[in-house]
Design a protein around this motif. Structure first.
Motif: not given
Length: 353
Positions: A72-78, A184-193
């Motif tokens: 599973v690719v764990v992604r950001s929700e926010t 420091g990485t900016y994550l948008g909704p749906g981008q992978a952690c």
């Protein structure tokens, strides 16, 4: 002019030899010793070994490979900037453990505001209820204050969820195999952690031909032997109903226990699936031959002394020989001379030592 006597003698000898060859050509002659030796006398001789039918477990053997039960690719929700990465790449993590944490920013302030509004609505609801008891408020006004209280409570819940979403957590127990985001990485909704893999249970998959697929059942006991010699036991969890269009084989998955998670994904294995019990014969591996159609089998001698070919399925190789299925009852398997005889040919039988 008269010929010399020696010439007459030579001519006479040549004539005699020629006459002998003419007579042999017309009437034939006795074969030479070499010709007599190459003339076949009677049917060919073969050596056989009598093998009895034995009831033993029947297994389908295939080449396989280990793989994770889930990936599973764990992604950001926010949206937000990664503030921390508590989980080390490649480490074992438990369900709910934080993998990446985003900056809180104004989310805590929004939650505090929602809670303050909720407390205000609670007081308004209590005052409306008290005034209604004294006749200074209508029932409609009381219901309106209750609706405002419910709305404030929902806002608190939404703010709590938004704050909790800064923690990107593991969805199950497993290995945090690969991290995609750094501090420091900016994550948008749906981008992978990062990527999580589950190694317990571990899956060993293989492919079986269409002739064997119908014999497999979900839940059948199975084992997988790794190249290291380690043996893993489990059961069939999946048998495909749709064949691979290229190979015309069916995928089979076996779930095996891997409590220490020391067996990695991607290892080669020999998979054996038990499909019940049945008759089998132990024959020398040298007795296996191919017929004109390319089928693997053995040549054996029938009671009337003629050669027969029977296609077999190899079940297991042992130091004593190979276990095969497909032979009928007690069989006299040809162990010497099997490559120089043909089906239906009459042979002389000698018992192999």
């Amino acid at each position: 002019m008269r010929m010399k006597s020696q010439y007459v003698f030579v001519i006479a000898m040549v004539a005699v030899v020629g006459l002998i060859f003419v007579i042999r050509a017309i009437f034939g002659g006795e074969p030479s010793k070499a010709e007599a030796k190459t003339t076949p006398v009677g049917p060919p001789s073969v050596q056989v070994r009598q093998t009895a039918e034995t009831i033993r477990p029947i297994e389908i053997v295939m080449r396989g490979r280990t793989e994770s039960a889930r990936t599973v690719v764990v992604r950001s929700e926010t949206a937000g900037v990664v503030a921390a990465t508590p989980a080390a790449e490649g480490a074992y993590v438990r369900r709910g453990q934080v993998l990446c944490r985003l900056a809180v920013d104004a989310r805590q302030a929004a939650l505090d505001q929602a809670r303050a509004n909720y407390r205000s609505r609670q007081l308004q609801r209590q005052a409306a209820a008290q005034l209604a008891e004294k006749g200074y408020r209508s029932q409609t006004q009381v219901l309106e204050s209750q609706a405002a209280l419910d709305s404030a409570q929902a806002q608190v819940r939404a703010a709590e969820i938004a704050l909790n979403q800064v923690n990107i957590t593991a969805p199950f127990n497993g290995v945090f195999d690969r991290r995609e985001a750094e501090v420091g990485t900016y994550l948008g909704p749906g981008q992978a952690c990062g990527t999580m893999i589950e190694l317990n249970p571990l899956v060993v998959y293989g492919d079986v031909p269409e002739t064997e697929a119908a014999r497999l059942r979900v839940g059948a006991p199975a084992s997988a032997k790794l190249l290291s010699g380690q043996l893993l036991n489990g059961r069939v969890r999946y048998v495909a109903h749709d064949a691979d269009p290229q190979t015309r084989t069916y995928r089979v998955e076996v779930a095996v226990d891997n409590p220490r998670m020391d067996v990695r994904s991607g290892l080669s294995a020999e998979v054996r699936v038990n499909v019940g019990q049945g008759p089998a014969h132990l024959v020398p591996i040298t007795a296996l031959v191919l017929d004109a159609a390319g089928r693997q089998g053995v040549r054996h001698v029938l009671p009337d002394g003629r050669v027969a070919f029977t296609a077999v399925n190899v079940q297991e190789e042992t130091p004593q020989g190979v276990w095969v299925t497909g032979l009928p009852g007690v069989t006299r398997v040809i162990t010497v001379g099997q490559s120089s005889v043909a089906e239906g040919q009459k042979v002389r039988v000698a018992v192999a030592r």
